[in-house]
Design an enzyme around this catalytic site. Structure first.
Site, PDB file in Angstrom:
ATOM      1  N   THR A  26      -6.530   9.914   1.198  1.00 17.18           N
ATOM      2  CA  THR A  26      -6.959   8.519   1.028  1.00 17.18           C
ATOM      3  C   THR A  26      -5.930   7.623   1.715  1.00 17.18           C
ATOM      4  OG1 THR A  26      -5.814   8.176  -1.091  1.00 17.18           O
ATOM      5  CG2 THR A  26      -8.074   9.042  -1.180  1.00 17.18           C
ATOM      6  N   GLY A  27      -6.430   6.573   2.363  1.00 23.60           N
ATOM      7  CA  GLY A  27      -5.526   5.686   3.092  1.00 23.60           C
ATOM      8  C   GLY A  27      -4.906   6.399   4.279  1.00 23.60           C
ATOM      9  N   GLY A  28      -5.765   6.876   5.175  1.00 19.61           N
ATOM     10  CA  GLY A  28      -5.271   7.656   6.316  1.00 19.61           C
ATOM     11  C   GLY A  28      -5.372   6.939   7.645  1.00 19.61           C
ATOM     12  N   GLY A  31       0.092   4.278   8.976  1.00 19.99           N
ATOM     13  CA  GLY A  31       1.289   4.601   8.213  1.00 19.99           C
ATOM     14  C   GLY A  31       1.413   6.059   7.793  1.00 19.99           C
ATOM     15  N   ILE A  32       1.823   6.254   6.562  1.00 19.98           N
ATOM     16  CA  ILE A  32       2.126   7.588   6.038  1.00 19.98           C
ATOM     17  C   ILE A  32       0.876   8.467   6.017  1.00 19.98           C
ATOM     18  CG2 ILE A  32       2.761   8.774   3.881  1.00 19.98           C
ATOM     19  CD1 ILE A  32       4.701   6.295   3.408  1.00 19.98           C
ATOM     20  N   GLY A  33      -0.244   7.908   5.606  1.00 15.44           N
ATOM     21  CA  GLY A  33      -1.486   8.692   5.552  1.00 15.44           C
ATOM     22  C   GLY A  33      -1.908   9.154   6.931  1.00 15.44           C
ATOM     23  N   SER A 152       6.680   6.137  -5.168  1.00 19.67           N
ATOM     24  CA  SER A 152       7.685   5.345  -4.446  1.00 19.67           C
ATOM     25  C   SER A 152       8.990   5.432  -5.216  1.00 19.67           C
ATOM     26  CB  SER A 152       7.248   3.877  -4.361  1.00 19.67           C
ATOM     27  OG  SER A 152       8.343   3.078  -3.940  1.00 19.67           O
ATOM     28  N   TYR A 165       4.136  -3.799  -8.485  1.00 15.56           N
ATOM     29  CA  TYR A 165       4.089  -2.602  -7.622  1.00 15.56           C
ATOM     30  C   TYR A 165       4.843  -1.447  -8.274  1.00 15.56           C
ATOM     31  CZ  TYR A 165       4.814   0.298  -3.453  1.00 15.56           C
ATOM     32  OH  TYR A 165       4.846   1.350  -2.558  1.00 15.56           O
TER      33      TYR A 165
HETATM   34  N1  LIG Z   1       6.183   2.188   3.719  1.00 10.91           N
HETATM   35  C1  LIG Z   1       6.996   2.243   2.677  1.00 10.91           C
HETATM   36  O1  LIG Z   1       8.152   1.798   2.756  1.00 10.91           O
HETATM   37  C2  LIG Z   1       6.542   2.908   1.398  1.00 10.91           C
HETATM   38  C3  LIG Z   1       7.533   3.228   0.469  1.00 10.91           C
HETATM   39  C4  LIG Z   1       7.147   3.846  -0.716  1.00 10.91           C
HETATM   40  C5  LIG Z   1       5.817   4.128  -0.955  1.00 10.91           C
HETATM   41  N2  LIG Z   1       4.878   3.773  -0.035  1.00 10.91           N
HETATM   42  C6  LIG Z   1       3.482   4.094  -0.352  1.00 10.91           C
HETATM   43  O2  LIG Z   1       2.954   4.854   0.709  1.00 10.91           O
HETATM   44  C7  LIG Z   1       1.540   4.692   0.740  1.00 10.91           C
HETATM   45  C8  LIG Z   1       1.127   4.379   2.164  1.00 10.91           C
HETATM   46  O3  LIG Z   1       1.742   3.170   2.529  1.00 10.91           O
HETATM   47  P1  LIG Z   1       2.106   2.825   4.052  1.00 10.91           P
HETATM   48  O4  LIG Z   1       3.460   2.257   4.054  1.00 10.91           O
HETATM   49  O5  LIG Z   1       1.752   3.952   4.927  1.00 10.91           O
HETATM   50  O6  LIG Z   1       1.114   1.577   4.252  1.00 10.91           O
HETATM   51  P2  LIG Z   1      -0.067   1.292   5.306  1.00 10.91           P
HETATM   52  O7  LIG Z   1       0.369   1.545   6.674  1.00 10.91           O
HETATM   53  O8  LIG Z   1      -0.554  -0.074   4.942  1.00 10.91           O
HETATM   54  O9  LIG Z   1      -1.158   2.356   4.893  1.00 10.91           O
HETATM   55  C9  LIG Z   1      -1.921   2.175   3.717  1.00 10.91           C
HETATM   56  C10 LIG Z   1      -3.215   2.931   3.886  1.00 10.91           C
HETATM   57  O10 LIG Z   1      -3.985   2.725   2.684  1.00 10.91           O
HETATM   58  C11 LIG Z   1      -5.262   2.215   3.069  1.00 10.91           C
HETATM   59  N3  LIG Z   1      -5.772   1.397   1.983  1.00 10.91           N
HETATM   60  C12 LIG Z   1      -5.231   0.295   1.422  1.00 10.91           C
HETATM   61  N4  LIG Z   1      -6.028  -0.159   0.453  1.00 10.91           N
HETATM   62  C13 LIG Z   1      -7.091   0.681   0.392  1.00 10.91           C
HETATM   63  C14 LIG Z   1      -8.252   0.757  -0.406  1.00 10.91           C
HETATM   64  N5  LIG Z   1      -8.516  -0.157  -1.370  1.00 10.91           N
HETATM   65  N6  LIG Z   1      -9.128   1.759  -0.186  1.00 10.91           N
HETATM   66  C15 LIG Z   1      -8.896   2.686   0.778  1.00 10.91           C
HETATM   67  N7  LIG Z   1      -7.814   2.669   1.561  1.00 10.91           N
HETATM   68  C16 LIG Z   1      -6.930   1.678   1.367  1.00 10.91           C
HETATM   69  C17 LIG Z   1      -5.033   1.473   4.364  1.00 10.91           C
HETATM   70  O11 LIG Z   1      -6.220   1.413   5.117  1.00 10.91           O
HETATM   71  P3  LIG Z   1      -7.063   0.085   5.460  1.00 10.91           P
HETATM   72  O12 LIG Z   1      -6.093  -1.066   5.456  1.00 10.91           O
HETATM   73  O13 LIG Z   1      -7.624   0.411   6.808  1.00 10.91           O
HETATM   74  O14 LIG Z   1      -8.072   0.000   4.364  1.00 10.91           O
HETATM   75  C18 LIG Z   1      -4.053   2.418   5.047  1.00 10.91           C
HETATM   76  O15 LIG Z   1      -4.743   3.501   5.619  1.00 10.91           O
HETATM   77  C19 LIG Z   1       1.206   3.625  -0.279  1.00 10.91           C
HETATM   78  O16 LIG Z   1       0.785   4.233  -1.485  1.00 10.91           O
HETATM   79  C20 LIG Z   1       2.547   2.931  -0.490  1.00 10.91           C
HETATM   80  O17 LIG Z   1       2.631   2.336  -1.759  1.00 10.91           O
HETATM   81  C21 LIG Z   1       5.214   3.172   1.146  1.00 10.91           C
END
Ligand SMILES: NC(=O)c1ccc[n+]([C@@H]2O[C@H](COP(=O)([O-])OP(=O)(O)OC[C@H]3O[C@@H](n4cnc5c(N)ncnc54)[C@H](OP(=O)(O)O)[C@@H]3O)[C@@H](O)[C@H]2O)c1
Length: 262
Positions: A26-28, A31-33, A152, A165
């Site tokens: 999910t969320g691919g 970023g990380i996904g 996180s 958060y």
């Molecule tokens: N980056 C960091 O520093 C960090 C640190 C700790 C934890 N995290 C966690 O890592 C995970 C990924 O974050 P990221 O940093 O890679 O952010 P990102 O680049 O914004 O990726 C988030 C992904 O989630 C999707 N998404 C968001 N809301 C959604 C929804 N309601 N339904 C389906 N998809 C949804 C986005 O897709 P669309 O926008 O296309 O819908 C995107 O694919 C998150 O759980 C975040 O809390 C990140």
């Protein structure tokens, strides 16, 4: 200690092989996904990625450019969106070997400024969406499957401006631990990956360049993490090399503790 170090060295050289395994992320789209989807495809898996946006999924699909990648528009914050994903998986006729519950959003503000909409959006996506995706896909998980949840480092820290958060990620950890217990009878392992500050589109959207410098300086390694470094950890947790690890939270944070977003 020597044995332990040798073990770590061995892991560095283990090739993760997921040939023909079925992976749902999910969320691919970014970023990380996205990085994790790319890594699983390279490791031979058939991968489904979700996001709210068909356009973002098209871009992700073009970048990965593999017949092994499939996309589903599914808003995880709504039960109707989760139902779309469940239907797609059911219709594929395949069992899921790896479920990576990763979709998440963050809003950083002091408690005094946090709105009901901020609260609901984060809880609906990070907690409710994750919980019901797990629940709805559980019947489709293969016995012996692996579930990884993105938490996180803030789940166990008291970072300024991250009240809601952090609370969502604390809830993610508790859901993961209970799921690890409940799914153990099916030999399904459930683990958490907890990134520290990681360079992604999502991070760019919520913190300033100055704050990113601060976050990087707050890690022992003096830099932000890369999405592929989190992806490598997810593949490890999902693999047979982690066969005795369940209910665990693996921090991938460059040694980050006690950082604050200004
Ligand atoms: N980056 C960091 O520093 C960090 C640190 C700790 C934890 N995290 C966690 O890592 C995970 C990924 O974050 P990221 O940093 O890679 O952010 P990102 O680049 O914004 O990726 C988030 C992904 O989630 C999707 N998404 C968001 N809301 C959604 C929804 N309601 N339904 C389906 N998809 C949804 C986005 O897709 P669309 O926008 O296309 O819908 C995107 O694919 C998150 O759980 C975040 O809390 C990140």
């Amino acid at each position: 200690m020597l044995i332990y170090l040798c073990h770590i060295q061995t892991i560095n050289f283990i090739k993760m092989d997921f040939t023909d395994k079925n992976v749902v992320i999910t969320g691919g789209s970014t970023g990380i996904g996205f990085a994790t989807a790319k890594a699983f495809v390279r490791a031979g898996a058939n991968v489904w990625i979700t996001s709210r946006s068909a356009g973002n999924l098209e871009k992700a699909s073009a970048r990965i450019d593999s017949p092994k990648l499939k996309t589903v528009v599914s808003d995880t914050s709504a039960l109707s969106g989760i139902a779309v994903l469940e239907k797609a998986v059911a219709e594929s006729g395949n069992k899921v070997d790896v479920l990576f519950l990763n979709a998440g959003i963050a809003t950083f503000k002091p408690i005094a400024q946090m709105t009901e909409a901020d609260f609901d959006a984060q809880f609906n996506t990070n907690v409710k969406g994750l919980f019901f995706t797990l629940q709805q896909l559980m019947p489709h998980l293969a016995d012996g499957a692996s579930v990884v949840l993105t938490s996180s480092t803030v789940a166990t820290a008291a970072t300024l401006n991250s009240s809601v958060y952090s609370a969502t990620k604390g809830a993610v950890n508790k859901i993961a631990q209970v799921a690890a217990n409940e799914l153990a009878e099916r030999k399904i392992r459930v683990n958490m990956v907890s990134p520290g500050p990681t360079q992604t589109e999502g991070l760019d959207g919520v913190v300033s360049a100055e704050a990113k410098d601060y976050l990087a300086a707050s890690t022992a390694l003096q830099r932000l993490g890369r999405a592929d470094e989190i992806a490598n950890t997810v593949l490890f947790l999902a693999s047979d090399h982690a066969s005795f690890i369940t209910g665990a939270e693996l921090l991938v944070d460059g040694g980050a503790i006690n950082y604050m977003l200004k």
